[in-house]
Design a protein around this motif. Structure first.
Motif, PDB file in Angstrom:
ATOM      1  N   ASN A  12       0.862  -1.181   0.000  1.00  0.00           N
ATOM      2  CA  ASN A  12       0.000   0.000   0.000  1.00  0.00           C
ATOM      3  C   ASN A  12       0.902   1.236   0.000  1.00  0.00           C
ATOM      4  O   ASN A  12       1.144   1.839   1.028  1.00  0.00           O
ATOM      5  N   LYS A  14       0.275   4.057  -1.258  1.00  0.00           N
ATOM      6  CA  LYS A  14      -0.519   5.269  -1.037  1.00  0.00           C
ATOM      7  C   LYS A  14      -0.533   5.654   0.451  1.00  0.00           C
ATOM      8  O   LYS A  14      -0.605   6.826   0.790  1.00  0.00           O
ATOM      9  N   SER A  45      -5.531  -6.908  -3.083  1.00  0.00           N
ATOM     10  CA  SER A  45      -5.380  -5.457  -3.135  1.00  0.00           C
ATOM     11  C   SER A  45      -5.802  -4.861  -1.790  1.00  0.00           C
ATOM     12  O   SER A  45      -6.874  -5.192  -1.272  1.00  0.00           O
ATOM     13  N   LYS A  47      -5.398  -1.308  -1.383  1.00  0.00           N
ATOM     14  CA  LYS A  47      -5.346   0.143  -1.618  1.00  0.00           C
ATOM     15  C   LYS A  47      -6.501   0.900  -0.974  1.00  0.00           C
ATOM     16  O   LYS A  47      -6.319   1.944  -0.394  1.00  0.00           O
ATOM     17  N   GLU A  48      -7.727   0.373  -1.103  1.00  0.00           N
ATOM     18  CA  GLU A  48      -8.891   1.079  -0.557  1.00  0.00           C
ATOM     19  C   GLU A  48      -9.326   0.543   0.800  1.00  0.00           C
ATOM     20  O   GLU A  48     -10.403   0.869   1.281  1.00  0.00           O
ATOM     21  N   SER A  49      -8.514  -0.297   1.421  1.00  0.00           N
ATOM     22  CA  SER A  49      -8.940  -0.922   2.664  1.00  0.00           C
ATOM     23  C   SER A  49      -8.640  -0.052   3.882  1.00  0.00           C
ATOM     24  O   SER A  49      -7.798   0.835   3.842  1.00  0.00           O
ATOM     25  N   GLY A  62     -12.718  -3.775   3.116  1.00  0.00           N
ATOM     26  CA  GLY A  62     -12.336  -3.357   1.769  1.00  0.00           C
ATOM     27  C   GLY A  62     -11.100  -4.028   1.208  1.00  0.00           C
ATOM     28  O   GLY A  62     -10.613  -3.635   0.160  1.00  0.00           O
TER      29      GLY A  62
END
Length: 154
Positions: A12, A14, A45, A47-49, A62
């Motif tokens: 992650n 981000k 993935s 990323k949005e979790s 997420g």
């Protein structure tokens, strides 16, 4: 018996851009059936979790683990809520910290350690826009310096 090296599955990046990571913790993941096989194939993935603490237990929302292609009815929902395994004292320490203003818990990476799926989580403080600009400027300076160094050494 030699220790098996860490095998990264998902990162992650981000999180490092949006937050200052102050502390890192390793947590186990509760997975069902074919989710482990999908993870071993790298189909994950984060990323949005995000992570929440509810009733003294930690959960990740997420996190997307793609269904295993050779799986059948045993495949679970890719976005289901998964429980994280940490010691009670670590959870209570994190709970106390996130009650302070500006702190949150973010997933940093998923990996296998000694055959077990683990997730690295971080206690993070949100960055302001000027902090992000500062980081981008530093990265650009470092990139320029590396480029100049490469040109000089040709």
């Amino acid at each position: 018996m030699a220790k098996e090296a860490m095998k990264p599955v998902a990162n992650n990046k981000k999180a490092y851009h949006d937050y200052f990571i102050e502390e890192k913790y390793e947590a186990g993941l509760v997975l069902h059936g074919t989710e482990v096989k999908s993870l071993r194939l790298g189909k994950c993935s984060i990323k949005e979790s995000f992570i929440r603490i509810e009733n003294g237990e930690m959960f990740i929302y997420g996190m997307h683990i793609s269904p295993y292609e050779k799986g059948n009815i045993f495949n679970k929902d890719p976005l289901r809520v998964r429980k994280l395994l940490l010691h009670k004292r670590e959870i209570m320490k994190l709970l106390g910290k996130i009650k302070e203003k500006g702190y949150t818990i973010v997933p940093l990476q998923v990996y296998f350690s000694n055959g077990r799926a683990k997730i690295e989580i971080g206690l993070a403080r949100g960055k302001k826009l000027y902090d992000k600009r500062e980081d981008i400027a530093k990265k650009d300076q470092r990139r320029e310096a590396e480029k100049d160094f490469k040109i000089k050494n040709l």
